[in-house]
Design an enzyme around this catalytic site. Structure first.
Site, mmCIF file in Angstrom:
data_model
loop_
_atom_site.group_PDB
_atom_site.id
_atom_site.type_symbol
_atom_site.label_atom_id
_atom_site.label_comp_id
_atom_site.label_asym_id
_atom_site.label_seq_id
_atom_site.Cartn_x
_atom_site.Cartn_y
_atom_site.Cartn_z
ATOM 1 N N ASP A 27 38.824 35.790 48.239
ATOM 2 C CA ASP A 27 38.499 37.200 48.057
ATOM 3 C C ASP A 27 39.285 37.964 49.136
ATOM 4 O O ASP A 27 39.649 37.397 50.152
ATOM 5 C CB ASP A 27 36.990 37.380 48.233
ATOM 6 C CG ASP A 27 36.598 38.811 48.506
ATOM 7 O OD1 ASP A 27 36.912 39.660 47.655
ATOM 8 O OD2 ASP A 27 35.978 39.077 49.546
ATOM 9 N N ASP A 228 32.824 36.640 50.534
ATOM 10 C CA ASP A 228 31.829 37.168 51.467
ATOM 11 C C ASP A 228 30.799 38.066 50.809
ATOM 12 O O ASP A 228 29.757 38.325 51.382
ATOM 13 C CB ASP A 228 32.524 37.989 52.560
ATOM 14 C CG ASP A 228 33.085 39.287 52.004
ATOM 15 O OD1 ASP A 228 33.892 39.207 51.067
ATOM 16 O OD2 ASP A 228 32.680 40.367 52.459
ATOM 17 N N ASP A 232 31.209 38.231 44.923
ATOM 18 C CA ASP A 232 31.842 36.916 44.882
ATOM 19 C C ASP A 232 30.868 35.830 44.451
ATOM 20 O O ASP A 232 31.268 34.695 44.157
ATOM 21 C CB ASP A 232 32.390 36.538 46.267
ATOM 22 C CG ASP A 232 33.398 37.551 46.769
ATOM 23 O OD1 ASP A 232 34.249 37.958 45.956
ATOM 24 O OD2 ASP A 232 33.327 37.927 47.948
HETATM 25 P P1 ADP Z 1 36.655 42.990 46.924
HETATM 26 O O1 ADP Z 1 36.783 42.068 45.748
HETATM 27 O O2 ADP Z 1 38.013 43.308 47.503
HETATM 28 O O3 ADP Z 1 35.701 42.476 47.974
HETATM 29 P P2 ADP Z 1 34.738 44.790 45.574
HETATM 30 O O4 ADP Z 1 34.649 44.015 44.289
HETATM 31 O O5 ADP Z 1 33.555 44.779 46.465
HETATM 32 O O6 ADP Z 1 36.091 44.414 46.409
HETATM 33 O O7 ADP Z 1 35.043 46.312 45.196
HETATM 34 C C1 ADP Z 1 36.083 46.615 44.317
HETATM 35 C C2 ADP Z 1 36.384 48.093 44.348
HETATM 36 O O8 ADP Z 1 35.265 48.838 43.824
HETATM 37 C C3 ADP Z 1 36.639 48.648 45.721
HETATM 38 O O9 ADP Z 1 37.987 48.491 46.114
HETATM 39 C C4 ADP Z 1 36.249 50.113 45.546
HETATM 40 O O10 ADP Z 1 37.327 50.826 44.967
HETATM 41 C C5 ADP Z 1 35.123 50.063 44.533
HETATM 42 N N1 ADP Z 1 33.801 50.076 45.188
HETATM 43 C C6 ADP Z 1 32.900 49.078 45.233
HETATM 44 N N2 ADP Z 1 31.785 49.439 45.912
HETATM 45 C C7 ADP Z 1 31.995 50.703 46.341
HETATM 46 C C8 ADP Z 1 31.225 51.661 47.108
HETATM 47 N N3 ADP Z 1 30.015 51.396 47.595
HETATM 48 N N4 ADP Z 1 31.783 52.867 47.320
HETATM 49 C C9 ADP Z 1 33.003 53.180 46.835
HETATM 50 N N5 ADP Z 1 33.769 52.334 46.123
HETATM 51 C C10 ADP Z 1 33.292 51.123 45.867
HETATM 52 MG MG MG Z 2 34.670 40.961 49.654
#
Ligand code: ADP
Ligand code: MG
Length: 331
Positions: A27, A228, A232
């Site tokens: 991730d 994390d 995931d």
């Molecule tokens: P990663 O796989 O990189 O850990 P996430 O799946 O948690 O990322 O989030 C994917 C995308 O969704 C983020 O890059 C963001 O654009 C959006 N996102 C998720 N949660 C939030 C939040 N609380 N506020 C704003 N944007 C969010």
């Molecule tokens: Mg992450």
């Protein structure tokens, strides 16, 4: 041995599987990067103010556990911001967050999430956001009552040991290293490139991460996933070995994973694999030894060269030797 090195295996079979891993998926946010995001830039639309964009976002994000949410809340606090109360706040995993502020629906999230509601986004504004993404920043939109009021770019640092750890994994003969992220393609490519990761899957929802793991398993059988966040968890559960970051990790990720890296040190991954491989070698040696010994005892028995007490000592003795041999792992 693992615990001493800061690697917690939840059970023994995971050590064995760890030694057989051929592909590893990572991730991005919080795993390859520190996850300590900071607001890098606030871009209001014409006629709006930075301050209002930030405060409106903070009204929702102060309820969020997501690293992006924490960064926005932190930035608003630093500006001595007093934000309004939000109600009915709902996190949309992998997309963004939505709630009500002063009777209006407010949304904060990625482009795809905003497009669900507003299909035609201002092209000029989209271009500004693209430019920020090319710099490796993650951009979220702030929408109030179906109108875009601005966007916020957040950025975080790649973990200092990430590059070397990935290099080490390649040296160990891991055939495929993959970056999985919910973030956009441009940001993902920029991070992957700086780490020497060739395969990138971006804009994934939690269930898409799971699908990618399944595909990898078809090709490589034993696939590890390192993550994390809550997003995931499905992939961690699906992977042959799910590995969570102990410090940055969300409770759900820690609960679902098979292996936990204490203090988030990515270099522990190659140690865990080496430990697993060594355990597998010792298991094979022990089985070979134990079977050979029994075979010798059988021969001795039929040729009449052994009596009962000697036979018992020989048999139990060989068991003790196998245990001692297993304990070599502690060295
Ligand atoms: P990663 O796989 O990189 O850990 P996430 O799946 O948690 O990322 O989030 C994917 C995308 O969704 C983020 O890059 C963001 O654009 C959006 N996102 C998720 N949660 C939030 C939040 N609380 N506020 C704003 N944007 C969010
Ligand atoms: Mg992450």
């Amino acid at each position: 041995r693992g615990a001493r090195a800061g690697i917690l295996f939840k059970n023994g079979s995971q050590i064995e599987k760890m030694g057989k891993v051929k592909a590893i998926a990572f991730d991005k946010t919080g795993t390859l990067t520190t996850g300590k995001l900071e607001v890098a830039e606030i871009v209001p639309v014409v006629g709006e103010k930075c301050d209002r964009v930030l405060k409106l976002a903070a009204a929702l994000e102060s309820h969020s556990e997501h690293p992006i949410g924490k960064a926005i809340t932190q930035a608003a606090l630093q500006k001595n911001g007093q934000w309004q109360n939000a109600s009915q706040v709902q996190a949309k995993t992998g997309l963004g967050i939505v709630g009500e502020v002063a009777g209006k629906t407010v949304k904060v999230g990625k482009t795809a999430f905003i497009r669900q509601e507003i299909p035609h986004l201002n092209p000029e504004f989209v271009r500004i956001n693209k430019r920020l993404e090319k710099q490796g920043k993650t951009v979220v939109w702030v929408v109030e009552a179906e109108k875009v009021i601005g966007s916020i770019a957040v950025a975080d640092a790649i973990r200092p040991e990430a590059g070397a750890s990935i290099e080490k994994l390649k040296q160990l003969g891991i055939e495929q290293i993959v970056l999985l992220t919910g973030d956009n393609q441009v940001t993902a490519n920029s991070v992957a490139e700086s780490l020497g990761i060739e395969m990138v899957h971006a804009e994934l929802l939690p269930e898409d991460k799971l699908t990618v793991i399944r595909q990898l398993q078809r090709k490589y059988q034993n696939v590890a996933m390192v993550g994390d966040g809550i997003n995931d968890a499905p992939a961690l559960a699906m992977a042959t070995v799910g590995i969570a970051m102990g410090g940055a990790g969300n409770d759900v990720a820690l609960e679902t994973a098979d292996v936990i890296l204490m203090s988030d040190r990515l270099e522990k991954l190659s140690q865990a694999i080496s430990l697993g491989r060594r355990a597998n070698r010792i298991i094979k040696q022990n089985i070979t030894f134990a079977l050979s010994f029994i075979f010798l005892l059988l021969i001795a028995n039929f040729t009449g060269n052994i009596n009962m007490p000697l036979g018992v000592i020989g048999h139990e003795g060989s068991t003790v030797l196998v245990i001692l041999s297993g304990l070599r792992l502690l060295l």
